[in-house]
Design an enzyme around this catalytic site. Structure first.
Site, PDB file in Angstrom:
ATOM      1  N   GLU A 275       0.856  -1.167   0.061  1.00 34.13           N
ATOM      2  CA  GLU A 275      -0.065  -0.001   0.047  1.00 34.13           C
ATOM      3  C   GLU A 275       0.869   1.296   0.195  1.00 34.13           C
ATOM      4  OE1 GLU A 275      -4.033  -0.737   2.280  1.00 34.13           O
ATOM      5  OE2 GLU A 275      -2.173  -0.821   3.806  1.00 34.13           O
TER       6      GLU A 275
ATOM      7  N   ASN B 214      -6.198  -2.527   6.131  1.00 33.41           N
ATOM      8  CA  ASN B 214      -6.697  -2.763   7.552  1.00 33.41           C
ATOM      9  C   ASN B 214      -8.113  -2.429   7.889  1.00 33.41           C
ATOM     10  OD1 ASN B 214      -4.950  -4.231   9.117  1.00 33.41           O
ATOM     11  ND2 ASN B 214      -3.611  -2.711   9.111  1.00 33.41           N
TER      12      ASN B 214
END
Length: 295
Positions: free
Chosen positions: A133, A172
């Site tokens: 990411e 997440n």
């Protein structure tokens, strides 16, 4: 990019340094002490002559094109570290943090040149999981995002861009939304931990290994998904605090594989074996994904 700097000699930092060196990048790994460097050397396995160099002098990273930090997950420590680092390196050196959730805007508060600062979030084990990411702070310039994206592609990774500095970034937020619903199902007695995991591995996870949730919805029919959402969304778990099953384990000191007990039992050597099995599974999955590139 030609010269890569890695700060941190733990499992993540060491494996990242190994990946870059294996790909032929001149890589310098920084540790605060000789002892920390020795710990990193025990993790890294490279052929003799690989372009990897060890140092305890942060100044030795001054000419790197990018420096990726993977030190302790503590906001104050990272802020102090990047404040110091930004004064040592060149104005065009990209500064990246491997945090898994801390705010980009907060970490770079005291950085000189916030436009070249961003997140580069790797996933453990970094040598097996392809995803990276890339997370922007509010002042990150696009040219630096593109440079890190290209670098991640060059080492065989699958980069994605999180364009806003939101808690949890992308992965997440999705992971904890799923875990929240899974714990709610178990706590209400609807299913066992084992059966919920089986649903993910042999149903949803099987799909998601090949297609993302938007692609799955397209294949399933958006009309069907719309009508299901009409009655299901209102019944999904939306608690705002850690749930009882997670809180109880935490308060009992049961942290999972790392200390022998979590939702499952990892005592008496079962944890070490579980890690080996996990890595073999991830390796097999990565091999499959590599083959799918032909599609």
């Amino acid at each position: 990019m030609e010269q890569i700097g890695i700060c941190g000699t733990g499992l993540m930092g060491a494996t990242m340094a190994q990946i870059f060196a294996e790909k032929g990048y001149e890589t310098r790994i920084y540790g605060r002490t000789e002892a920390s460097l020795e710990r990193g050397k025990k993790i890294i396995t490279l052929e003799e002559g690989a372009p990897l160099y060890y140092t305890t002098r942060l100044e030795d990273l001054g000419k790197c094109d990018i420096i990726i930090e993977s030190i302790v997950e503590n906001l104050a420590v990272k802020q102090e570290f990047f404040e110091r680092l930004s004064k040592i390196v060149g104005a065009e050196t990209i500064l990246a943090t491997n945090t898994s959730g801390l705010s980009m805007n907060r970490i770079c508060e005291r950085v000189q040149g916030k436009e070249r600062f961003l997140g580069m979030h790797w996933f453990n084990p970094s040598n097996l999981i392809p995803l990276i990411e890339i997370i922007c702070n509010e002042k990150t310039e696009q040219k630096y995002v593109e440079a890190v994206y290209a670098l991640a592609k060059a080492i065989g990774k699958k980069p994605v861009i999180c364009r806003q500095d939101v808690p949890g970034f992308i992965a997440n937020r999705i992971q904890f939304a799923v875990l929240r619903e899974c714990m709610d199902i178990v706590e209400k007695g609807t299913a066992t931990v084992e059966d919920v995991d089986a649903v993910m591995k042999y149903g949803l996870g099987f799909r998601y290994a090949a297609y993302g949730p938007f692609e799955v919805a397209d294949f399933g029919g958006l009309d069907t998904f719309y009508h299901i959402s009409e009655y299901l969304n209102a019944d999904l778990c939306d608690v705002k605090e850690p749930q009882k099953s997670l809180r109880d384990l935490y308060e009992q000191g049961c942290y999972g594989v790392k200390n022998g007990r979590g939702f499952y039992d990892y005592s008496d050597g079962k944890g070490e074996e579980a890690v080996k099995i996990r890595n073999r599974k991830f390796k097999d999955m990565k091999d499959c994904l590599d083959k799918w590139e032909e599609y």
